[in-house]
Structure formats: C-alpha cells, structure tokens
Design a protein around this motif. Structure first.
Motif, PDB file in Angstrom:
ATOM      1  N   SER A   1       0.855  -1.192   0.000  1.00 35.97           N
ATOM      2  CA  SER A   1       0.000   0.000   0.000  1.00 35.97           C
ATOM      3  C   SER A   1       0.885   1.234   0.000  1.00 35.97           C
ATOM      4  N   VAL A   2       0.775   2.024  -1.071  1.00 32.22           N
ATOM      5  CA  VAL A   2       1.552   3.257  -1.212  1.00 32.22           C
ATOM      6  C   VAL A   2       0.574   4.427  -1.222  1.00 32.22           C
TER       7      VAL A   2
ATOM      8  N   SER B   1       6.528  -1.184  14.738  1.00 36.14           N
ATOM      9  CA  SER B   1       6.483  -2.562  15.255  1.00 36.14           C
ATOM     10  C   SER B   1       5.043  -3.052  15.264  1.00 36.14           C
ATOM     11  N   ILE B   2       4.575  -3.462  14.104  1.00 33.93           N
ATOM     12  CA  ILE B   2       3.185  -3.885  13.968  1.00 33.93           C
ATOM     13  C   ILE B   2       3.147  -5.310  13.442  1.00 33.93           C
TER      14      ILE B   2
ATOM     15  N   ARG C   1      10.073   5.558  -3.947  1.00 29.63           N
ATOM     16  CA  ARG C   1      10.918   5.122  -2.837  1.00 29.63           C
ATOM     17  C   ARG C   1      10.142   4.232  -1.871  1.00 29.63           C
ATOM     18  N   GLN C   2       8.861   4.579  -1.637  1.00 30.54           N
ATOM     19  CA  GLN C   2       8.041   3.737  -0.766  1.00 30.54           C
ATOM     20  C   GLN C   2       7.915   2.324  -1.338  1.00 30.54           C
ATOM     21  N   GLU C   3       7.644   2.232  -2.641  1.00 27.41           N
ATOM     22  CA  GLU C   3       7.468   0.910  -3.243  1.00 27.41           C
ATOM     23  C   GLU C   3       8.747   0.082  -3.180  1.00 27.41           C
TER      24      GLU C   3
ATOM     25  N   LYS D   1       4.656   3.211   6.549  1.00 30.27           N
ATOM     26  CA  LYS D   1       4.551   3.729   7.902  1.00 30.27           C
ATOM     27  C   LYS D   1       3.066   3.831   8.226  1.00 30.27           C
ATOM     28  N   LEU D   2       2.706   3.704   9.494  1.00 31.68           N
ATOM     29  CA  LEU D   2       1.291   3.674   9.840  1.00 31.68           C
ATOM     30  C   LEU D   2       0.573   4.938   9.408  1.00 31.68           C
ATOM     31  N   ASP D   3       1.217   6.109   9.556  1.00 33.12           N
ATOM     32  CA  ASP D   3       0.526   7.342   9.162  1.00 33.12           C
ATOM     33  C   ASP D   3       0.427   7.483   7.648  1.00 33.12           C
TER      34      ASP D   3
END
Length: 537
Positions: free
Chosen positions: A50-51, A152-153, A65-67, A121-123
């Motif tokens: 999920s991006v 840490s999820i 970069r996220q991917e 990241k969660l946010d």
C-alpha cells in the motif's frame, strides 16, 4: 498586476506522475527485486503493498521510494509481492483505506489474492483511530496481517495489536491538531479584508499586487457575462434562455445550468463582500459575513454596487415561482433506473403548485422543458415493480461470503504426511513388511488416505469467495425491504427501464411505454456482496 493561480499546489500535484519519477537506477533495482521474488517458494506468503501520498514535498517519501522500500521489506520477510495499491493525492484523514480507488478495490473485491498488507509507515496507511480499529477487525476476520516497515506492527501477537493501537492513537492526535490549525486559519481569514485562503466567488480571480500580496480582481469575461445577465433580467428573460445565449456567445461553460447561473447571480459576493456558504433545506446559498460592528467585510471591488445588486434580486424574484421544496430524500423513486429513451437522462419527479394544489409530473433532464410531463408517476412505479417481479422475483438470493482455505490446507498437509509415512514403511525393510497381516493393514490404510486426499477439492485449499443461497427469493427480499431495496438492487445490477413518451392529440397526458433493459450477466450481478465496511465513514 500579475495573475496568481489559486490552485497552484493542486496543479503541481496533478502534474506529478509516478512513471516520471522512476530513474534508470530505480528500474534496475526493481528488476533485481522481482527476480529475487521469483525464486521464493510457491507457498510463500503473498504481500500487497500500500503506497499513499497526499502532497509530495521535500520532506515526504516519494511513491517510488516507498514501493522499493516495501519490496525489500517483503523480500526480507519471505513474501512475494502480488500487487501495489498506489493512491496519490489522497488524505489518510479524509479517505479511509477501503474508500481509496486502488486499495479499496483490493480490500473489497480481491481479498483472497493476498495474505499480508504491507505499508511504509502507519501514518501513510491510516490517521484515524476508528479507521484503524475497523482495519484490524477486517484483518482478523479475513485472516490477513498488517505490517509496517517502520513501526512494530504484527497482528499475529498480542503486543503487536496493542502497539498498532497506540501508534494509531498518536497519528490521530497529530491529524486532529492539523485539522484544528486549518479550522483556526479559516475562522481568522473570514474576519479579514485581505484575501488569505479560499476559492474566489464567480466573477473574481486572484492576483498579486505591487507588494506581492494576494488580492482579488474582477475577471473580465465574467464581469461582461454578469452585467449582460442583469440587463436580461430587467427585460424578464428566463435563466434557461440566458444559459443558452451565454453558451452560444462563449461566455458560459458547457456545464452551466440555470440553477448554477441563478446561484451565481444571487451571490452577495458580487458586491465585493466576504461570504460563506449557508445550506438551508438542502439548498446552497451564500450569506454575508459581518465584522464586529455588524457591517459587511469588503475584500474586492464590486461587480455590482449595492443598489444594482438589490435591483437584480428583485428582477429575479419576479420570475421565480413559489414551488414546493424538494424532499430531503428526493421526490423520485427508482432514480437512476428510469431513463428517458430520447435524451438518455434520468427521469425525475417535478412538483408544481397551482392554487394551493400540488401536481407531480415525471420529466427528464435533457429534453426541452423536461419533455412531455407524465402526471402519474405512481402508475409508472407500479408497472416497473410488476415487470421486475415477473422477470426476477423468483431468482434466489445468493450472498458472497469469504471462505478461508487454512483448514483444508492443514488437512491436505496432514494426509500427505501420513501417505508419505505409509509409503516409506511399506518399502522393503519397512516396519509394515515384517508380516503379511501388517502389510495388508498398512496397504488398506494407505488406500483410504489416498482416497481421502483425492476427495479434497484443490479450490477449497485457497482463500476464495463463495456464493451461498440464504433461502430467500428476490421477491421476498423486496417485500421485506420495500421500494428502496428494489431500487438499490436494480442500480447495483445495472438494470434500466427506458421510458418513451408520445404526445396524444387532444390529451394532456402523453402515452407512456416502458422497456426493461437487463444485462446478460444479471445473475452474476444479482449476487449480494458482503460489505465489511458498510456504514463506516
């Protein structure tokens, strides 16, 4: 004075495309990562990436970069990437995961295709605690895991569940603070004569003065159109005719409607004052904002002076009719199902009042004056219900449910292990070859195990959607839910009813013919899909 676009940031966002951000080095790395993924075992967990990004700045991490980071993380965890849900220019505060264009499609319709939902990241994934709780419930129900690269999820542990809730609470607090700051800015801007933020009213645009400050200036074409409309209103010309002439003269957009034009002509902002939206009975209007002394706040030069504006309102009032307000839920049943055959627009009910009596007419939106008005909408509704019931009433109601294959996979693994054990021990020197009796017993057991293994449908070992009949027909479903339930199902399935109106000489009411249009794959479309997120904001 230089013009300044009020949507500069929006335009920059539209110009941004992921494809343009991939450098040769990024593409080379992507190729290496995909090659490494191909070497993973066939039963490796399947990961959906999920991006998300609302605004691209120097401080944010680009989607590319996220991917790449997420692909590395998936590889480190032994997961094969099966898809990338990329939602750009989307606010995590305003749009929950299940309503995003790409991620929502995966969550609502493609859940069997992945095991792990991986985000940077969660946010980047979620910013409201209520949305997070909804996603945790969804993940537990469908047997999915939520994993964040930088948090840490892990929903497979109690500590991981607690951690994801804590982090989500912090993200919501941050989002709430941002929302509070934005609301405070708007409240402050409303009291200022300077133009700080917001979308100018029709007739104005933004520009920079000699000091570099943003100010409102009158837009030339709009000024010309508005003053022309004022002169036409003096002569009693209708808003519908004004719209036609404005479009012909190139001063009105293709989407301009009489309702929009009247809303523009009645906006007090045309006097150069600051206004805010006021909704009364579902009708949008603009009202003046007063300063602490009770006076209007001037933010720009006036297109109409106060006297001219009030004179215009009086002229518009002369042509306005005292018609009944629309009901909050709309006066039209089967909206979107009944279609005019001539203009292919929706049939709606128009309520007219004459001498304290209300009359309902079925009209369309595209034909001149709404086409020939049919004064008996209820008769059309009754005929439509009868036709639909005769064709679809006896169809069984099937509900799509999520079936997990974990139990079947475990049984297959246990049977395969048992079969391998008996086959090994039946080989020369094995424990079942010592006597005839033990061999015969072992062979019989092996045959039974192989038969059991063969009876298991391979499809049942996979997570999948299955259609289950709930024991009702659609006739019973619609009897319980009424017209609203039938209308919703017809829209969902794509069933339409074409209305043909033919004027009959000497009669006020036209002849009406109805033709039901049903898609060929209507049985597949009739399947009711379970919606885990129904009722969620």
């Amino acid at each position: 004075m230089a013009k300044r676009s009020r949507t500069a940031r929006a335009e920059q966002q539209k110009a941004y495309t992921v494809e343009a951000e991939w450098t040769p080095a990024d593409l080379a790395l992507l190729k290496e990562l995909k090659k490494a993924e191909a070497a993973l075992p066939a039963d490796a967990p399947r990961a959906l990436l999920s991006v998300r990004l609302s605004v691209l700045t120097e401080d944010t991490t680009s989607p590319v970069r996220q991917e790449l980071d997420l692909r590395r993380e998936a590889l480190n965890r032994g997961c094969r990437v099966v898809g990338v849900a990329s939602d750009l220019n989307v606010s995590a505060t305003k749009v929950p995961p299940w309503k995003r264009k790409q991620l929502g499609e995966w969550l609502n319709n493609r859940a069997p295709e992945f095991d792990v939902l991986l985000f940077w990241k969660l946010d980047r994934f979620i910013r409201r605690l209520s949305d997070l709780n909804t996603m945790i419930d969804w993940a537990l129900k469908y047997g999915k895991n939520l994993i964040s690269k930088h948090d840490s999820i892990d929903l497979t542990t109690v500590v991981g569940k607690i951690m994801v809730t804590l982090i989500g609470g912090i993200a919501e607090i941050e989002a709430t603070n941002t929302s509070t700051r934005v609301a405070s800015l708007w409240d402050y801007a409303k009291t200022q004569s300077a133009w700080l933020v917001g979308k100018p009213a029709f007739g104005y645009t933004t520009a920079e003065d000699e000091n570099g400050n943003v100010v409102l200036v009158i837009e030339a074409d709009a000024h010309k159109a508005l003053h022309w409309c004022r002169r036409m209103a003096r002569r009693g010309v209708s808003a519908r005719r004004m719209v036609r002439l404005l479009k012909r003269a190139g001063l009105g957009s293709d989407g301009l409607t009489p309702a929009t034009l009247l809303r523009q002509l009645r906006n007090p902002a045309l006097m150069g004052y600051r206004v805010e939206e006021d909704k009364v009975g579902g009708v949008r209007r603009s009202k003046l904002i007063l300063d602490k002394d009770g006076k209007p706040i001037r933010v720009a030069a006036a297109i109409f002076e106060d006297d001219d504006f009030h004179e215009l309102q009086a002229d518009l009032d002369k042509r306005s009719r005292n018609q009944p307000q629309r009901k909050p839920g709309g006066a039209t049943k089967f909206l979107g199902v009944l279609i005019c055959v001539d203009c292919t627009t929706n049939m709606t009910v128009q309520l007219n009042r004459v001498k304290d009596r209300e009359y309902a007419y079925l009209r369309c939106q595209g034909c001149k004056a709404g086409g020939a008005g049919f004064p008996n909408p209820e008769g059309v509704y009754t005929k439509l219900v009868s036709d639909v019931l005769s064709v679809l009433g006896d169809e069984p109601v099937q509900v799509r449910e999520y079936a997990r294959g974990a139990e079947a996979r475990a049984k297959v693994a246990q049977l395969e292990q048992s079969v391998a054990y008996y086959m090994t021990e039946l080989e020369p020197g094995g424990r079942f070859t010592k006597t005839r009796f033990t061999r015969e017993q072992a062979e019989a057991t092996l045959d039974r195990l192989i038969a059991e293994l063969g009876e298991i449908d391979p499809e049942t070992t996979e997570d999948r959607w299955v259609n289950v009949a709930n024991g009702k027909t659609f006739r019973q479903r619609w009897e319980d839910g009424g017209v609203e339930a039938m209308s919703a199902d017809l829209l969902r399935v794509g069933i339409r009813c074409e209305i043909t109106r033919t004027k009959i000489k000497g009669q006020r009411a036209p002849e009406v013919k109805m033709k039901l249009k049903i898609p060929k794959d209507y049985r597949e479309r009739l399947i009711v899909k379970e919606d885990h997120f129904a009722g969620k904001l």
